[in-house]
Design a protein around this motif. Sequence first.
Motif, PDB file in Angstrom:
ATOM      1  N   SER A  20       2.857   4.746  30.329  1.00  0.00           N
ATOM      2  CA  SER A  20       2.485   4.248  28.951  1.00  0.00           C
ATOM      3  C   SER A  20       1.263   3.335  29.069  1.00  0.00           C
ATOM      4  CB  SER A  20       3.688   4.015  28.048  1.00  0.00           C
ATOM      5  OG  SER A  20       4.233   2.937  28.766  1.00  0.00           O
ATOM      6  N   PHE A  21       0.613   3.280  27.844  1.00  0.00           N
ATOM      7  CA  PHE A  21      -0.308   2.366  27.830  1.00  0.00           C
ATOM      8  C   PHE A  21      -0.464   1.897  26.133  1.00  0.00           C
ATOM      9  CE2 PHE A  21      -3.101   5.976  27.827  1.00  0.00           C
ATOM     10  CZ  PHE A  21      -3.851   5.748  26.782  1.00  0.00           C
ATOM     11  N   GLN A  22      -1.098   0.900  25.744  1.00  0.00           N
ATOM     12  CA  GLN A  22      -0.985   0.637  24.502  1.00  0.00           C
ATOM     13  C   GLN A  22      -2.773   0.231  24.326  1.00  0.00           C
ATOM     14  OE1 GLN A  22       0.790  -3.105  23.311  1.00  0.00           O
ATOM     15  NE2 GLN A  22       1.221  -2.351  21.386  1.00  0.00           N
TER      16      GLN A  22
ATOM     17  N   PRO B 297       4.527   4.230  11.490  1.00  0.00           N
ATOM     18  CA  PRO B 297       3.124   4.715  12.033  1.00  0.00           C
ATOM     19  C   PRO B 297       3.085   6.134  11.787  1.00  0.00           C
ATOM     20  CG  PRO B 297       5.032   4.829  13.601  1.00  0.00           C
ATOM     21  CD  PRO B 297       5.762   4.369  12.371  1.00  0.00           C
ATOM     22  N   ILE B 298       1.972   6.750  12.355  1.00  0.00           N
ATOM     23  CA  ILE B 298       1.516   8.125  12.342  1.00  0.00           C
ATOM     24  C   ILE B 298       2.206   8.738  13.661  1.00  0.00           C
ATOM     25  CG2 ILE B 298      -0.062   7.853  10.647  1.00  0.00           C
ATOM     26  CD1 ILE B 298      -2.248   8.373  12.927  1.00  0.00           C
ATOM     27  N   GLU B 299       2.455   9.757  13.789  1.00  0.00           N
ATOM     28  CA  GLU B 299       2.883  10.162  15.209  1.00  0.00           C
ATOM     29  C   GLU B 299       2.247  11.695  15.528  1.00  0.00           C
ATOM     30  OE1 GLU B 299       6.908   9.543  16.441  1.00  0.00           O
ATOM     31  OE2 GLU B 299       7.478   8.240  14.497  1.00  0.00           O
ATOM     32  N   HIS B 300       1.972  11.965  16.970  1.00  0.00           N
ATOM     33  CA  HIS B 300       1.398  13.200  16.990  1.00  0.00           C
ATOM     34  C   HIS B 300       1.340  13.553  18.530  1.00  0.00           C
ATOM     35  CE1 HIS B 300      -1.730  16.583  16.754  1.00  0.00           C
ATOM     36  NE2 HIS B 300      -1.213  16.840  15.574  1.00  0.00           N
TER      37      HIS B 300
ATOM     38  N   VAL C   9      -3.660  -0.267  16.378  1.00  0.00           N
ATOM     39  CA  VAL C   9      -2.569  -0.369  17.461  1.00  0.00           C
ATOM     40  C   VAL C   9      -2.155   1.077  17.666  1.00  0.00           C
ATOM     41  CG1 VAL C   9      -0.745  -1.310  18.477  1.00  0.00           C
ATOM     42  CG2 VAL C   9      -1.807  -2.731  16.823  1.00  0.00           C
ATOM     43  N   VAL C  10      -2.116   1.348  19.120  1.00  0.00           N
ATOM     44  CA  VAL C  10      -1.816   2.691  19.585  1.00  0.00           C
ATOM     45  C   VAL C  10      -1.123   2.709  20.573  1.00  0.00           C
ATOM     46  CG1 VAL C  10      -2.540   5.219  20.051  1.00  0.00           C
ATOM     47  CG2 VAL C  10      -3.898   3.767  18.730  1.00  0.00           C
ATOM     48  N   LEU C  11       0.102   3.290  20.488  1.00  0.00           N
ATOM     49  CA  LEU C  11       1.082   3.420  21.596  1.00  0.00           C
ATOM     50  C   LEU C  11       1.046   4.824  22.294  1.00  0.00           C
ATOM     51  CD1 LEU C  11       3.249   1.797  23.653  1.00  0.00           C
ATOM     52  CD2 LEU C  11       5.147   2.463  21.954  1.00  0.00           C
ATOM     53  N   VAL C  12       0.668   4.932  23.465  1.00  0.00           N
ATOM     54  CA  VAL C  12       0.500   6.273  24.224  1.00  0.00           C
ATOM     55  C   VAL C  12       1.840   6.498  25.331  1.00  0.00           C
ATOM     56  CG1 VAL C  12      -1.011   7.664  25.298  1.00  0.00           C
ATOM     57  CG2 VAL C  12      -2.079   6.117  23.655  1.00  0.00           C
ATOM     58  N   ASN C  13       2.316   7.516  24.989  1.00  0.00           N
ATOM     59  CA  ASN C  13       3.490   7.893  26.171  1.00  0.00           C
ATOM     60  C   ASN C  13       2.651   9.088  26.882  1.00  0.00           C
ATOM     61  OD1 ASN C  13       5.541   5.929  25.817  1.00  0.00           O
ATOM     62  ND2 ASN C  13       5.648   6.817  23.704  1.00  0.00           N
ATOM     63  N   LEU C  14       2.538   9.158  28.129  1.00  0.00           N
ATOM     64  CA  LEU C  14       1.800  10.084  29.057  1.00  0.00           C
ATOM     65  C   LEU C  14       2.816  10.984  29.974  1.00  0.00           C
ATOM     66  CD1 LEU C  14      -1.131   7.985  30.191  1.00  0.00           C
ATOM     67  CD2 LEU C  14      -1.044   9.995  28.222  1.00  0.00           C
ATOM     68  N   ARG C  15       2.586  12.159  30.020  1.00  0.00           N
ATOM     69  CA  ARG C  15       3.177  12.963  31.086  1.00  0.00           C
ATOM     70  C   ARG C  15       2.348  12.996  32.087  1.00  0.00           C
ATOM     71  NH1 ARG C  15       4.414  18.918  29.239  1.00  0.00           N
ATOM     72  NH2 ARG C  15       5.120  19.132  31.240  1.00  0.00           N
ATOM     73  N   GLN C  16       2.526  12.716  33.371  1.00  0.00           N
ATOM     74  CA  GLN C  16       1.630  12.488  34.570  1.00  0.00           C
ATOM     75  C   GLN C  16       0.842  13.859  34.576  1.00  0.00           C
ATOM     76  OE1 GLN C  16       3.085  11.605  38.335  1.00  0.00           O
ATOM     77  NE2 GLN C  16       1.108  11.339  39.177  1.00  0.00           N
ATOM     78  N   PHE C  17      -0.336  14.017  34.567  1.00  0.00           N
ATOM     79  CA  PHE C  17      -1.156  15.293  34.410  1.00  0.00           C
ATOM     80  C   PHE C  17      -0.723  16.045  35.859  1.00  0.00           C
ATOM     81  CE2 PHE C  17      -4.833  13.990  31.491  1.00  0.00           C
ATOM     82  CZ  PHE C  17      -3.910  13.791  30.246  1.00  0.00           C
ATOM     83  N   ALA C  18      -0.654  15.448  37.049  1.00  0.00           N
ATOM     84  CA  ALA C  18      -0.222  16.265  38.060  1.00  0.00           C
ATOM     85  C   ALA C  18       1.007  17.139  37.993  1.00  0.00           C
ATOM     86  CB  ALA C  18      -0.296  15.248  39.035  1.00  0.00           C
TER      87      ALA C  18
ATOM     88  N   GLY D  42     -16.298  -5.720  23.101  1.00  0.00           N
ATOM     89  CA  GLY D  42     -17.338  -4.556  22.341  1.00  0.00           C
ATOM     90  C   GLY D  42     -17.047  -4.297  21.001  1.00  0.00           C
ATOM     91  N   THR D  43     -17.752  -3.268  20.512  1.00  0.00           N
ATOM     92  CA  THR D  43     -17.792  -3.080  19.114  1.00  0.00           C
ATOM     93  C   THR D  43     -16.338  -2.666  18.506  1.00  0.00           C
ATOM     94  OG1 THR D  43     -18.521  -0.763  19.547  1.00  0.00           O
ATOM     95  CG2 THR D  43     -20.170  -2.195  19.015  1.00  0.00           C
ATOM     96  N   GLY D  44     -15.586  -2.243  19.398  1.00  0.00           N
ATOM     97  CA  GLY D  44     -14.166  -1.779  19.033  1.00  0.00           C
ATOM     98  C   GLY D  44     -14.494  -0.370  18.386  1.00  0.00           C
ATOM     99  N   MET D  45     -13.182   0.113  17.946  1.00  0.00           N
ATOM    100  CA  MET D  45     -13.218   1.534  17.284  1.00  0.00           C
ATOM    101  C   MET D  45     -12.612   1.572  16.007  1.00  0.00           C
ATOM    102  SD  MET D  45     -11.761   3.863  20.423  1.00  0.00           S
ATOM    103  CE  MET D  45     -10.546   2.819  21.246  1.00  0.00           C
ATOM    104  N   THR D  46     -13.141   2.283  15.005  1.00  0.00           N
ATOM    105  CA  THR D  46     -12.641   2.638  13.860  1.00  0.00           C
ATOM    106  C   THR D  46     -11.534   3.423  13.896  1.00  0.00           C
ATOM    107  OG1 THR D  46     -14.010   4.645  13.527  1.00  0.00           O
ATOM    108  CG2 THR D  46     -14.961   2.420  12.863  1.00  0.00           C
ATOM    109  N   PRO D  47     -10.711   3.743  12.826  1.00  0.00           N
ATOM    110  CA  PRO D  47      -9.517   4.784  12.822  1.00  0.00           C
ATOM    111  C   PRO D  47     -10.137   5.998  13.209  1.00  0.00           C
ATOM    112  CG  PRO D  47      -9.235   3.024  11.073  1.00  0.00           C
ATOM    113  CD  PRO D  47     -10.406   2.819  11.737  1.00  0.00           C
ATOM    114  N   GLU D  48     -11.301   6.528  12.519  1.00  0.00           N
ATOM    115  CA  GLU D  48     -12.024   7.639  12.883  1.00  0.00           C
ATOM    116  C   GLU D  48     -12.224   7.906  14.397  1.00  0.00           C
ATOM    117  OE1 GLU D  48     -12.058   6.902   8.595  1.00  0.00           O
ATOM    118  OE2 GLU D  48     -12.699   5.700  10.348  1.00  0.00           O
ATOM    119  N   ALA D  49     -12.713   6.803  15.031  1.00  0.00           N
ATOM    120  CA  ALA D  49     -13.020   7.010  16.226  1.00  0.00           C
ATOM    121  C   ALA D  49     -12.021   7.032  17.393  1.00  0.00           C
ATOM    122  CB  ALA D  49     -13.700   5.869  16.813  1.00  0.00           C
ATOM    123  N   VAL D  50     -10.626   6.349  16.865  1.00  0.00           N
ATOM    124  CA  VAL D  50      -9.576   6.277  17.437  1.00  0.00           C
ATOM    125  C   VAL D  50      -8.829   7.815  17.481  1.00  0.00           C
ATOM    126  CG1 VAL D  50      -7.076   5.571  17.553  1.00  0.00           C
ATOM    127  CG2 VAL D  50      -9.010   3.709  17.146  1.00  0.00           C
ATOM    128  N   ILE D  51      -8.828   8.295  16.375  1.00  0.00           N
ATOM    129  CA  ILE D  51      -8.258   9.593  16.065  1.00  0.00           C
ATOM    130  C   ILE D  51      -9.116  10.683  17.053  1.00  0.00           C
ATOM    131  CG2 ILE D  51      -8.021  11.524  14.627  1.00  0.00           C
ATOM    132  CD1 ILE D  51      -5.774   9.522  14.458  1.00  0.00           C
TER     133      ILE D  51
END
Length: 549
Positions: free
Chosen positions: A147-149, A25-28, A162-171, A85-94
Motif C-alpha cells: 500500500s502507499f499514500q 472518501p470516494i472509493e473505486h 489524499v489517496v490511499l492505495v491498496n495493491l495486489r502484487q502484479f506478479a 513540483g506542480t502537484g496534481m489537480t483532482p482531474e489529474a489524480v483521477i
Amino acid sequence: MNPPSSNPDQQFANELREAIGQSDPIEHALTTNDRVIARVTDGIYRQPGSAVRELIANAYDADATWVSVKTDAPKFSRMTVEDNGTGMTPEAVIHLLHNIGGSAKRTKQGKELGITSPTDSNISPSGRRLIGKLGIGIFSVSQLTHSFQIITKTAGDSHRTVVLVNLRQFADVPTTPEEGTFKAGSYQAWRERTDDTRAHGTTIILTAIRPQTRDSLRSEQLWGAITHSLSDESEAKARSSIPTYHIGHLDAHGLHIKDPKNQERSLPWDERDNAQATFAKMVKSVWESVGQSRSPEWHRVKRDAPFHAINIDLCGGFAGVEKSNGVPNYFAALQAILQHQMHSDEDFLLFITTRMDDDSVDDTAKEALIQLAQQIHDDCAAYASDFATAWSLQDSASPIRVADFVDTGEAFMLGLTQWIISRGVELGLKASVRSFMTYRVAPGVGDDDIVSLAIRFKPDPVVRPDPHGLVKVVNPPPTPAEKICAQSRTVPGRVNRRAKVDELLRAHAEEFERCIQASSELLGAAGYDANLYRDWVLQEHGESKAAAQ
C-alpha cells in the motif's frame, strides 16, 4: 456543486472535489491490462532503486526543483518521496488512478490536465523534456509495497488531495484474465483543507514494505554470512568481510547491534554535511573502494576478471577533485580494472560514459590530460598529421599547442584516450579506439556535457629477448613508444568527427516534424481534422519508441 459530466473520469473528479475529509472518501477499484502487467513484472522495477527512480522521474516531469527521499533505515518499514513540483489537480489524480499504463504526457489530454506545456505536450509546463512515457511509474512500487499514500496539491488550491492505495502484487495477478482486464487493487481518495494555498508538490508514502524488499535493503544475506562467520571462522576473517561502509544492522528484536569492528554504522560522510557534500563523498568512496586492493569490490573484480565487456558509467564526472597519491581516484580504479584484464586471452570491450565539462574536471586533472595530448602530438608524426587534418590546420613552422584548438570536452577525450592506450601498452594490451559520442545537456555554446567512448582491446603480450642469445630476433618488435603512436594515430580524427547525439536527435526531430506537417496538410485538404491526426501520430510515435526500449 459541480455540474454532471458525460466523461466518467470527470464525474469521479467532481465527486473527489466534494469528498471533504477521510470520513467520506470516494472509493473505486484499480484496473489495468496485460500489457501493463507484463511491463511491471518483467524485472525492471524489482529492485527498490528502480521504483524510487521512477518516482524521482515523475517529480522531474512535474518541474520539481528538489526531491527528498527518506527512510527509517535500517528498518526500512517505511519510505517517503516528497517533491515541490506542480502537484496534481483532482482531474489529474483521477486520470492517474483510472488509466494505469495510459500516460497523458505527450498527448492533448496532458495539456488539459495541466501536466504538460499548454503549447507543447512533449515538455513540462516549465519547458523540460519529459521523461515519463508509459504511465506506469508510480505503480512500479507495487513490487515493493502492499500500500502507499499520495498527498498532492497545486498552487492556489485551498485543499490538498489524499489517496490511499491498496495493491495486489502484479506478479500475483492471474495470467488468463477475462477480456484482458485485471483488478490491480483499490483506492480511497478525499480532500483536506489547508491554510497554505501557495504550497505545491506531491508526497508518496510507501507503507507495508514487502518482506523480500526489506531483506534486500537491509542486506540480510550479507550480514547473516558475517554473523555466521563469527562462530565458525576466525575473527580476522569475519572482519575482512564487513563492508567498508554500511548503515547498520538490526537483531531479531529490531534493535541496533554493533558489527565486529564495534560500530553501529560506517558512512563516508559526516552528519553535518549538506546534501551536495554528502553525495560527492559517496561517489568518491565508491571509486576509492574499487581502486583499493583491500576493498571487497577490488577483490570481486580480481576474482571475476577478465571480462568480455566493461561498462563504466559516471554521471558525476570522471576526474574528481579528490586524489590519492596525485592520481584521481577514478583513474586509479580504471587502472586496477585494466591490470586484471591483462590476463585476458580474448578481445574485450571497454565502454565509458561520463559527464565532461568545466564543472566536473578540476584544473589540475584538466592540465594533466592536455599534457598527455600534447606529448603524443609532439612525439608521433602520424598523430600530429591526423590532428592537423581534423582541425583543418595549415602547415606552419611554429609549434602547435593542442590546447589552442580544442575545448574542455575534446581535451578530455584526447587525454583520457591517450592515458588508456598508454596503460594498455604497459599491460600487454593493444587498443583500437572504436567510437566517440557526445551529448550536450544544456543548449547553447559550451562544452559537451556527456561523453561516451568505446575501445576494443586485444592481447598483445610483450616478448622479452632471450638473455642467453639462443633465439635470434629477425624482426625486432616495436618499442612501447612505437606501439602507442600506432594505436593513437586515428584518435584526433575520431574525436573531431564524434557523433553528436543532440544534433542527430534535433535533425531527426525536424524530419519527423516535416513529415507530420505534410501529412496534416494533405488530410486537411481532404476534409479530415489535421489536429486529431497530429495528436494520434505523436501518441503512436511515443508508444512505439517506448516499446522499443
